[in-house]
Design an enzyme around this catalytic site. Structure first.
Site, mmCIF file in Angstrom:
data_model
loop_
_atom_site.group_PDB
_atom_site.id
_atom_site.type_symbol
_atom_site.label_atom_id
_atom_site.label_comp_id
_atom_site.label_asym_id
_atom_site.label_seq_id
_atom_site.Cartn_x
_atom_site.Cartn_y
_atom_site.Cartn_z
ATOM 1 N N ASN A 21 -44.733 38.065 53.669
ATOM 2 C CA ASN A 21 -45.349 38.290 54.971
ATOM 3 C C ASN A 21 -46.164 39.573 54.857
ATOM 4 O O ASN A 21 -45.620 40.673 54.910
ATOM 5 C CB ASN A 21 -44.245 38.419 56.033
ATOM 6 C CG ASN A 21 -44.797 38.588 57.430
ATOM 7 O OD1 ASN A 21 -46.005 38.751 57.616
ATOM 8 N ND2 ASN A 21 -43.917 38.558 58.417
ATOM 9 N N ARG A 106 -46.695 33.624 54.900
ATOM 10 C CA ARG A 106 -46.961 33.528 56.328
ATOM 11 C C ARG A 106 -48.452 33.790 56.545
ATOM 12 O O ARG A 106 -48.974 34.820 56.114
ATOM 13 C CB ARG A 106 -46.157 34.583 57.085
ATOM 14 C CG ARG A 106 -46.503 34.572 58.544
ATOM 15 C CD ARG A 106 -45.911 35.744 59.261
ATOM 16 N NE ARG A 106 -46.214 35.642 60.675
ATOM 17 C CZ ARG A 106 -46.415 36.679 61.465
ATOM 18 N NH1 ARG A 106 -46.334 37.898 60.981
ATOM 19 N NH2 ARG A 106 -46.677 36.497 62.727
ATOM 20 N N HIS A 195 -46.494 32.654 66.709
ATOM 21 C CA HIS A 195 -45.028 32.589 66.561
ATOM 22 C C HIS A 195 -44.559 31.158 66.321
ATOM 23 O O HIS A 195 -43.407 30.820 66.605
ATOM 24 C CB HIS A 195 -44.298 33.097 67.825
ATOM 25 C CG HIS A 195 -44.409 34.560 68.079
ATOM 26 N ND1 HIS A 195 -44.430 35.084 69.361
ATOM 27 C CD2 HIS A 195 -44.488 35.615 67.232
ATOM 28 C CE1 HIS A 195 -44.532 36.402 69.298
ATOM 29 N NE2 HIS A 195 -44.559 36.741 68.020
ATOM 30 N N ARG A 256 -48.610 44.937 74.587
ATOM 31 C CA ARG A 256 -49.722 44.103 75.076
ATOM 32 C C ARG A 256 -49.511 43.718 76.532
ATOM 33 O O ARG A 256 -48.392 43.461 76.960
ATOM 34 C CB ARG A 256 -49.837 42.817 74.249
ATOM 35 C CG ARG A 256 -50.141 43.023 72.793
ATOM 36 C CD ARG A 256 -50.445 41.694 72.120
ATOM 37 N NE ARG A 256 -50.439 41.835 70.678
ATOM 38 C CZ ARG A 256 -49.584 41.220 69.867
ATOM 39 N NH1 ARG A 256 -48.677 40.379 70.345
ATOM 40 N NH2 ARG A 256 -49.647 41.416 68.575
ATOM 41 N N GLU A 399 -37.632 33.295 60.838
ATOM 42 C CA GLU A 399 -38.949 32.821 60.417
ATOM 43 C C GLU A 399 -39.044 32.681 58.899
ATOM 44 O O GLU A 399 -39.691 31.767 58.397
ATOM 45 C CB GLU A 399 -40.030 33.765 60.956
ATOM 46 C CG GLU A 399 -40.214 33.586 62.460
ATOM 47 C CD GLU A 399 -40.948 34.728 63.135
ATOM 48 O OE1 GLU A 399 -40.303 35.777 63.365
ATOM 49 O OE2 GLU A 399 -42.138 34.592 63.419
#
Ligand code: ADP
Length: 431
Positions: A21, A106, A195, A256, A399
């Site tokens: 990742n 990823r 996601h 965010r 993940e």
């Protein structure tokens, strides 16, 4: 594991997957054994390119030797991956091992083209590069990681697993923004969602927890980490998700804003005199919980609330209010909901967030049992009382395991797990 080949010599069944990742200044990696889905080693290189770079490597075989640390400048991603490869080799888990079946990367943005995990060819890499304009913060780092790993092991299958892929099943009426079609299409402006590996993994695990197949259940997944997103999953297929063209849309996140009237941006430019780049930083980095109260860590926010801090309390209420709106909206989208599932850092750990998000939703068949909600566990679990019509669950996300699983399933399907002496070259695999 070894099996006899046609020629009678022993060939190794490669059953390990390295998951990479690559972020803009960090590389996270995990080596997994797909026989029992266990981790053999995990690691992280952070602050790449700075004088204070750091590599943390933890072997998980051989009786827990503990984490090793390297400090000092690691110049770039290539140096970072090489350092990680050296650490793995020191544990007998080097990238040259015949037991390594593939590297799974990823990749944040797969656009409309990549709906499945995909073996990386030159052509696939070029397509990932063509998506940089819609994912300028993420895809470039993913691409560097891929290039570096391919240089280290050019013969090994490398697979891209896309954050957007799970959401490509969204119907057109959910994926399109209501703006001029020609303009949208010319610039590939639509809702992609992110996601995806987490939403895929967690929705499947939630079905298991309910003792049903993924096809049988409708679930709302709330992935609440520093970034946060919701999805509505009907019979195993995503039909709605809260992030859009970029990860900025939707829920209130650590830094965010999530949903906002787009006219706020015109106002900030015309009236406040901010540049587009400044507005970008404001909405992505200085908004959400941190913008509202100065902290983006839910633990700290809860601590401040306990001490009577009103700004922290308002930030929490805004965060929870947005969650409730999405639970309500996605209940309407799905028609029938079997479970609402919390995951990621906040979703897995913050009982107050779960309690507050579900409070008052009895009319939707939703309730949380205070005792069950207070239990701390790393296992998937129900937190709703028996009488509740809709299950409420906590399912830890994974993940890396999902990326490893998808990568391994693909190379197995292609007959690429027997090393050496693969039957056919990879060529242009395009799926
Ligand atoms: P990322 O989006 O960076 O992958 P994670 O899923 O790891 O994030 O979530 C990180 C966030 O989880 C932290 O910012 C913090 O708000 C929250 N978090 C982690 N542990 C706890 C905890 N014990 N209680 C409440 N919140 C927590």
């Amino acid at each position: 594991m070894t099996t006899p080949t046609k020629e009678g010599s022993a060939a190794v069944q490669a059953r390990r997957v390295l998951v990479l990742n690559s972020g803009s200044s960090s590389v996270k990696y995990q080596l997994l054994d797909m026989d029992d889905r266990s981790r053999l080693a995990i690691g992280l290189v952070e602050r790449i390119g700075e004088d204070t770079s750091r590599l943390l490597h933890t072997p998980l075989t051989g009786g827990g030797a503990g984490t090793r640390e390297r400090t000092g400048r690691i110049a770039d991603h290539e140096a970072a991956l090489k350092a990680a490869a050296e650490e793995l080799a020191a544990d007998g888990l080097g990238l040259d091992s015949p037991e390594l079946a593939a590297i799974g990367h990823r990749v944040v943005h797969g656009g409309l083209r990549f709906t499945e995990p995909t073996v990386i060819t030159d052509e696939v890499l070029a397509e990932i590069e063509r998506l940089v304009p819609v994912a300028p913060l993420h895809n470039p780092a993913n691409i560097i990681g891929i290039r570096t790993a391919r240089a280290l092991r050019p013969d090994l299958p490398q697979v891209a697993v896309f954050d957007t892929a799970f959401h490509t099943t969204m119907p057109e009426y959910a994926a399109r923004y209501a703006i001029d079609v020609e303009t949208a299409d010319a610039h590939r402006i639509r809702r992609y969602g992110f996601h995806g590996t987490s939403h895929a993994y967690v929705s499947r695990k939630a079905a298991e927890l309910l003792g049903r197949t993924a096809e049988e259940v409708n679930v709302i997944v709330l992935h609440l980490g520093n970034g946060a997103s919701a999805s509505a999953v009907a019979g195993g297929r995503c039909v709605e998700t809260s992030m859009g063209l970029t990860p900025l849309e939707g829920l209130v996140m650590g830094t965010r804003s999530g949903d906002i009237d787009p006219a706020v941006t015109f106002h900030l430019k015309r009236v406040a005199g901010m540049s587009v780049d400044e507005i970008d930083v404001l909405l992505n980095k200085r908004s959400g919980l941190v913008g509202l109260c100065g902290d983006n860590d839910m633990r700290e926010i809860r601590r401040r609330i306990e001490e009577g801090d009103e700004r922290a309390a308002l930030a929490f209420d805004i965060y929870v209010h947005r969650l409730k709106k999405y639970i309500g909206a996605y209940s309407a989208v799905l028609g029938r909901v079997d479970a609402v599932v919390f995951t990621a850092g906040v979703g897995e750990n913050s009982a107050p967030v779960r309690e507050a998000a579900i409070a008052g939703l009895e009319g939707f068949g939703l309730a949380v049992d205070a005792g069950l909600n207070a239990v701390r566990s790393g296992e998937p679990r129900l937190i709703s009382p028996d009488y509740a019509r809709v299950a409420v669950a906590v399912v830890p996300t994974d993940e890396e395991l999902e990326i490893a699983g998808q990568t391994f399933a693909l190379v197995e399907r292609l007959g690429r797990t027997e090393q050496p002496g693969q039957a056919e070259p990879l060529g242009q695999v395009d799926n």
